[in-house]
Structure formats: C-alpha cells, structure tokens
Design a protein around this motif. Structure first.
Motif, PDB file in Angstrom:
ATOM      1  N   GLU A   4       0.943  -1.251   0.027  1.00 19.98           N
ATOM      2  CA  GLU A   4      -0.004   0.073   0.038  1.00 19.98           C
ATOM      3  C   GLU A   4       0.824   1.160  -0.071  1.00 19.98           C
ATOM      4  O   GLU A   4       1.829   1.335   0.680  1.00 19.98           O
ATOM      5  N   TYR A   5       0.642   1.986  -0.940  1.00 18.51           N
ATOM      6  CA  TYR A   5       1.193   3.366  -0.969  1.00 18.51           C
ATOM      7  C   TYR A   5       0.425   4.619  -0.892  1.00 18.51           C
ATOM      8  O   TYR A   5      -0.926   4.448  -1.197  1.00 18.51           O
ATOM      9  N   ALA A   6       1.214   5.690  -0.528  1.00 18.05           N
ATOM     10  CA  ALA A   6       0.206   7.062  -0.670  1.00 18.05           C
ATOM     11  C   ALA A   6       0.780   7.758  -1.831  1.00 18.05           C
ATOM     12  O   ALA A   6       1.985   7.770  -2.081  1.00 18.05           O
ATOM     13  N   VAL A   7      -0.145   8.507  -2.622  1.00 13.58           N
ATOM     14  CA  VAL A   7       0.528   9.294  -3.739  1.00 13.58           C
ATOM     15  C   VAL A   7       0.130  10.701  -3.260  1.00 13.58           C
ATOM     16  O   VAL A   7      -1.162  11.108  -3.101  1.00 13.58           O
ATOM     17  N   LYS A   8       1.174  11.419  -2.966  1.00 20.44           N
ATOM     18  CA  LYS A   8       0.902  12.869  -2.701  1.00 20.44           C
ATOM     19  C   LYS A   8       1.246  13.717  -3.965  1.00 20.44           C
ATOM     20  O   LYS A   8       2.016  13.492  -4.709  1.00 20.44           O
ATOM     21  N   CYS A   9       0.366  14.950  -3.969  1.00 17.33           N
ATOM     22  CA  CYS A   9       0.640  15.847  -5.052  1.00 17.33           C
ATOM     23  C   CYS A   9       0.681  17.084  -4.605  1.00 17.33           C
ATOM     24  O   CYS A   9      -0.089  17.530  -3.614  1.00 17.33           O
ATOM     25  N   THR A  10       1.589  18.127  -5.122  1.00 22.12           N
ATOM     26  CA  THR A  10       1.597  19.348  -5.043  1.00 22.12           C
ATOM     27  C   THR A  10       0.325  20.041  -5.226  1.00 22.12           C
ATOM     28  O   THR A  10      -0.431  19.870  -6.029  1.00 22.12           O
ATOM     29  N   GLY A  37       8.953   6.924  -5.325  1.00 20.41           N
ATOM     30  CA  GLY A  37       9.156   7.540  -6.686  1.00 20.41           C
ATOM     31  C   GLY A  37       8.433   9.005  -6.773  1.00 20.41           C
ATOM     32  O   GLY A  37       7.767   9.163  -5.910  1.00 20.41           O
ATOM     33  N   ALA A  38       8.694   9.517  -7.708  1.00 23.13           N
ATOM     34  CA  ALA A  38       8.297  10.773  -8.021  1.00 23.13           C
ATOM     35  C   ALA A  38       8.262  11.012  -9.403  1.00 23.13           C
ATOM     36  O   ALA A  38       9.083  10.618 -10.399  1.00 23.13           O
ATOM     37  N   TRP A  39       7.379  12.004  -9.918  1.00 21.45           N
ATOM     38  CA  TRP A  39       7.245  12.037 -11.187  1.00 21.45           C
ATOM     39  C   TRP A  39       6.430  13.483 -11.321  1.00 21.45           C
ATOM     40  O   TRP A  39       5.787  13.864 -10.375  1.00 21.45           O
ATOM     41  N   TYR A  81       4.111  14.573  -8.237  1.00 21.17           N
ATOM     42  CA  TYR A  81       3.608  13.530  -7.506  1.00 21.17           C
ATOM     43  C   TYR A  81       4.734  12.625  -6.901  1.00 21.17           C
ATOM     44  O   TYR A  81       5.617  12.467  -7.314  1.00 21.17           O
ATOM     45  N   MET A  82       4.381  12.240  -5.654  1.00 16.96           N
ATOM     46  CA  MET A  82       5.406  11.161  -4.922  1.00 16.96           C
ATOM     47  C   MET A  82       4.613  10.200  -4.432  1.00 16.96           C
ATOM     48  O   MET A  82       3.721  10.488  -3.735  1.00 16.96           O
ATOM     49  N   GLN A  83       5.120   9.074  -4.853  1.00 17.14           N
ATOM     50  CA  GLN A  83       4.702   7.718  -4.221  1.00 17.14           C
ATOM     51  C   GLN A  83       5.372   7.319  -3.017  1.00 17.14           C
ATOM     52  O   GLN A  83       6.487   6.985  -3.248  1.00 17.14           O
ATOM     53  N   VAL A  84       4.831   7.218  -2.058  1.00 14.13           N
ATOM     54  CA  VAL A  84       5.478   6.818  -0.744  1.00 14.13           C
ATOM     55  C   VAL A  84       4.853   5.800   0.200  1.00 14.13           C
ATOM     56  O   VAL A  84       3.613   5.375   0.046  1.00 14.13           O
ATOM     57  N   SER A  85       5.729   5.192   1.190  1.00 14.29           N
ATOM     58  CA  SER A  85       5.033   4.132   1.860  1.00 14.29           C
ATOM     59  C   SER A  85       5.910   4.392   3.241  1.00 14.29           C
ATOM     60  O   SER A  85       6.848   5.078   3.270  1.00 14.29           O
ATOM     61  N   GLU A  86       5.519   3.661   4.100  1.00 10.60           N
ATOM     62  CA  GLU A  86       6.203   3.554   5.424  1.00 10.60           C
ATOM     63  C   GLU A  86       7.554   2.939   5.471  1.00 10.60           C
ATOM     64  O   GLU A  86       7.810   2.153   4.520  1.00 10.60           O
TER      65      GLU A  86
END
Length: 67
Positions: free
Chosen positions: A8-14, A53-55, A62-67
C-alpha cells in the motif's frame, strides 16, 4: 495498493503547479533530500516516510511513498 508488489502506497501531489524551471528544480531538490534521508535506516529515521518514486504530471509533482 499496488498491483505490482501488493504494497500500500500513498500518492502525494503538490497543490499548485510549478511555474518554471526554478520551481521544478526546487521540487526536485526536495525529492532528492527525502531520498537521502530514506537511505539511512537507523533508529532516528525509522518514522520517516519512505520515498519510492516521484514524477511530474500536468506541471505538478507527484510522490509515491510508503512506510
């Protein structure tokens, strides 16, 4: 949840779009700094979100992050 690895990832966006190369470079600098922190697996850094990851898309980061 990723279909590729099952994690499970979170995707953050500016919230705002970057306005030029200067803005874009500042975002990239921040991503690189987070990446360096994530390399250090110590007691002090174990609660830092891990960067996976980031794009850029539609002039947003966008940044895909996890713990």
């Amino acid at each position: 949840k990723s279909r590729i690895d099952g994690i499970e990832y979170a995707v953050k966006c500016t919230q705002r779009q970057f306005r030029g190369e200067g803005d874009k470079n500042r975002y990239l600098k921040e991503v690189k700094a987070l990446g360096k922190l994530c390399q250090d697996d110590t007691e002090e850094t174990r609660y830092i979100v891990r960067d996976f990851g980031a794009w850029f898309e539609d002039r947003r980061l966008y940044m895909q992050v996890s713990e």
